[in-house]
Enzyme design. Structure first.
Site: not given
Ligand code: PGA
Length: 254
Positions: A9, A11, A97, A99, A169, A175, A215
């Protein structure tokens, strides 16, 4: 059959030129390292999807979108629909997601609509769920995830549900550089499989792919993916560099 999947992803990252380079690199590395038994997906921003599906053509690399409208067409300025994505040969799409839940206030009702739109268009939804730090500290992670899944997905007919991919997640791991431990991931994935079994039966629960996200990187992928209920990952930061992404992909047990 349960598939091993590693999805990147991206983003809101990369210029068009950088994106083009990254898709080409991922595709070449997959060929070079003969990655055949893991479904690898790149999920770039919308304007790069056509470039990505063009480059992926004729290779095992798949392309996904990061979001979709809950409507199929019409006066919804700025939105992109599932039939549009399907017409560009997009294979997967992330739904819900954290976010999007947080910054764009997406709620279960709209997420359920998005999932239906995607399934009708022949695109596989990757449905994200996961608790925030406060809920984890209160020990309410199972309750949160059960509610997210049942509210958005349990109206689906079994045939439709069986086409889903789920991504667990935990919000506190996204992140932050602080991934869930392999034990925490396994525990939640087994729980998710159990609630799916309760609703749709063992056949469907055993065959659905459940990905871990948060992460996950070249260093920890192997220990996360070796768990029996972890079928791969949804990768953010570590998918923005082809070599690192390849190492994550190679974390899937042979
Ligand atoms: P990250 O994001 O690997 O940067 O923690 C994962 C995600 O949001 O799908």
């Amino acid at each position: 059959m349960r598939k091993n999947i590693v999805a990147g992803n991206w983003k809101m990252n990369k210029t068009f030129q950088q994106a083009e380079e990254l898709v080409a690199e991922v595709k070449d590395l997959m060929e070079e390292h003969e990655i055949k038994h893991t479904e690898v997906i790149v999920i770039p921003p919308f304007p790069y999807l056509e470039m990505a599906t063009d480059l992926a053509q004729g290779s095992p690399l798949k392309v996904g979108a990061q979001n979709v409208s809950d409507h199929d067409y019409g006066a919804y300025t700025g939105e992109i629909s599932a039939p549009m994505l399907a017409s560009m040969e997009v294979n997967y799409c992330i739904v819900g997601h954290s976010e999007r839940r947080k910054y764009f206030r997406e709620k279960s009702k709209a997420l359920a609509e998005k999932v239906k739109q995607l399934l009708n268009a022949g695109i596989t939804p990757i449905f994200c769920c996961g608790e925030d730090l406060e809920k984890r500290e209160k020990g309410q992670q199972e309750k949160v995830v059960e509610r997210q899944i049942s509210k958005a997905l349990f109206e689906l007919e079994p045939d439709d549900f069986s086409r889903m991919v789920i991504a667990y997640e935990p919000v506190w791991a996204i992140g932050t550089g602080k991934n869930a431990t392999p034990e925490q991931a396994q525990e939640m994935h087994a729980f998710i499989r159990k609630i799916i079994e309760g609703k749709y039966g063992k056949d469907i629960s055993e065959n659905i792919s459940i990905l871990y996200g948060g992460s996950c990187n070249a260093k920890n992928a192997k220990s996360l993916f070796k768990n029996p209920d972890v079928d791969g990952g949804l990768i953010g930061g570590a998918s923005l560099n082809a070599e690192e992404f390849l190492k994550v992909i190679r974390g899937i047990p042979a």
